[in-house]
Scaffold this motif. Structure first.
Motif, PDB file in Angstrom:
ATOM      1  N   UNK A 109      84.388 -24.919  16.435  1.00 44.24           N
ATOM      2  CA  UNK A 109      83.999 -24.882  15.348  1.00 44.24           C
ATOM      3  C   UNK A 109      84.482 -26.050  14.545  1.00 44.24           C
ATOM      4  N   UNK A 110      86.078 -26.051  14.712  1.00 42.97           N
ATOM      5  CA  UNK A 110      86.776 -26.679  13.778  1.00 42.97           C
ATOM      6  C   UNK A 110      86.485 -28.426  14.335  1.00 42.97           C
ATOM      7  N   UNK A 161      85.616 -14.526   7.714  1.00 44.76           N
ATOM      8  CA  UNK A 161      86.354 -15.680   7.819  1.00 44.76           C
ATOM      9  C   UNK A 161      85.092 -16.829   8.322  1.00 44.76           C
ATOM     10  N   UNK A 162      84.944 -17.608   7.198  1.00 48.52           N
ATOM     11  CA  UNK A 162      83.851 -18.600   7.647  1.00 48.52           C
ATOM     12  C   UNK A 162      84.203 -19.647   8.742  1.00 48.52           C
ATOM     13  N   UNK A 163      85.549 -19.871   9.053  1.00 47.73           N
ATOM     14  CA  UNK A 163      86.110 -20.881  10.043  1.00 47.73           C
ATOM     15  C   UNK A 163      86.024 -20.177  11.562  1.00 47.73           C
ATOM     16  N   UNK A 164      85.815 -18.865  11.686  1.00 48.31           N
ATOM     17  CA  UNK A 164      85.823 -18.245  12.939  1.00 48.31           C
ATOM     18  C   UNK A 164      84.917 -18.918  13.890  1.00 48.31           C
ATOM     19  N   UNK A 219      78.188 -16.375  14.108  1.00 52.01           N
ATOM     20  CA  UNK A 219      77.482 -16.437  13.077  1.00 52.01           C
ATOM     21  C   UNK A 219      76.926 -14.893  12.849  1.00 52.01           C
ATOM     22  N   UNK A 220      77.045 -14.004  14.064  1.00 51.96           N
ATOM     23  CA  UNK A 220      76.590 -12.778  14.025  1.00 51.96           C
ATOM     24  C   UNK A 220      77.591 -11.690  13.816  1.00 51.96           C
ATOM     25  N   UNK A 221      77.415 -10.925  13.000  1.00 51.89           N
ATOM     26  CA  UNK A 221      78.605  -9.829  12.950  1.00 51.89           C
ATOM     27  C   UNK A 221      78.739  -8.816  14.013  1.00 51.89           C
ATOM     28  N   UNK A 222      77.464  -8.741  14.775  1.00 49.29           N
ATOM     29  CA  UNK A 222      77.499  -7.607  16.029  1.00 49.29           C
ATOM     30  C   UNK A 222      78.346  -8.347  17.028  1.00 49.29           C
TER      31      UNK A 222
END
Length: 219
Positions: free
Chosen positions: A80-81, A7-10, A13-16
């Motif tokens: 972020x939004x 989801x780019x809106x989450x 930036x890091x999956x961890x």
């Protein structure tokens, strides 16, 4: 899984980091329900939802921890939004500023052009006024000379008739024309312009005066 890795809106930036939050939610007995419920809501609604869970004595503490982790993830999403909205707003403001600058430049160019046209028109008007003054002066001069010429022709004709019997003396002829000229000027018959009303009578009367000093008998 509460937070979707794709989801780019989450806002993450890091999956961890996303994996750790999802593990904490799952480890405390939670699921994606809280996250999915408030995913598109403002922070005020998210905080109100978390409060209702936290103050509920019947909800286990582990579930409260799971909801808190989901609320944390939702807070990042809201931030972020809001940042994206601010970026869009700033871009709009930049566009408006550029439009205003362009309009200002166009207006300044038009004003400069209008000033140049105004100066050119004023220069032409001054030149036309000077030319008109010159033409009026020449007209008045020619008019005065024409009057003097006509009067001189009349004097000449009457002086020639003075040689015949019954013709009045030269002094009476001069006096007659002087009176006629003065009467004509008073009545506006020989008026040229307000500035020239005294020029013609002085010149013609001087001519008559000179003629009186040298009558036809001496010619």
């Amino acid at each position: 899984m509460a937070v979707d890795l794709k989801d780019p809106k989450s806002g993450f930036r890091h999956c961890d980091v996303v994996l750790f939050i999802n593990e904490e939610v799952t480890r405390n007995g939670g699921g994606p329900a809280f996250y999915l419920t408030f995913r598109s809501r403002p922070w005020k609604d998210i905080e109100d939802g978390l409060k209702s869970v936290v103050v509920d004595a019947h909800v286990p503490r582990t579930i409260k921890r799971a909801c808190a982790w989901s609320a944390l993830a939702l807070g990042v999403r809201v931030a972020t939004r809001q940042r994206q909205k601010q970026i869009q707003r700033v871009q709009q403001l930049y566009s408006q500023v550029e439009e205003h600058e362009e309009a200002t430049w166009t207006l300044a160019t038009d004003i400069r052009r209008l000033r140049e046209e105004r100066d050119e028109v004023l220069s032409e008007l001054r030149s036309a006024r000077d030319n008109l003054k010159q033409v009026l002066h020449e007209r008045d001069t020619l008019h005065r000379r024409l009057i003097e010429f006509e009067l001189s022709q009349q004097l000449l004709a009457e002086s020639q008739d003075a040689d015949y019997p019954g013709t009045p003396p030269w002094s009476l002829i001069v006096k007659k024309h002087r009176e006629a000229l003065a009467t004509g000027l008073q009545n506006g018959q020989y008026a040229v312009s307000p500035k020239k009303t005294q020029t013609a009578p002085i010149t013609v009367l001087e001519t008559l005066h000179e003629a009186e000093e040298f009558p036809a008998s001496t010619m």
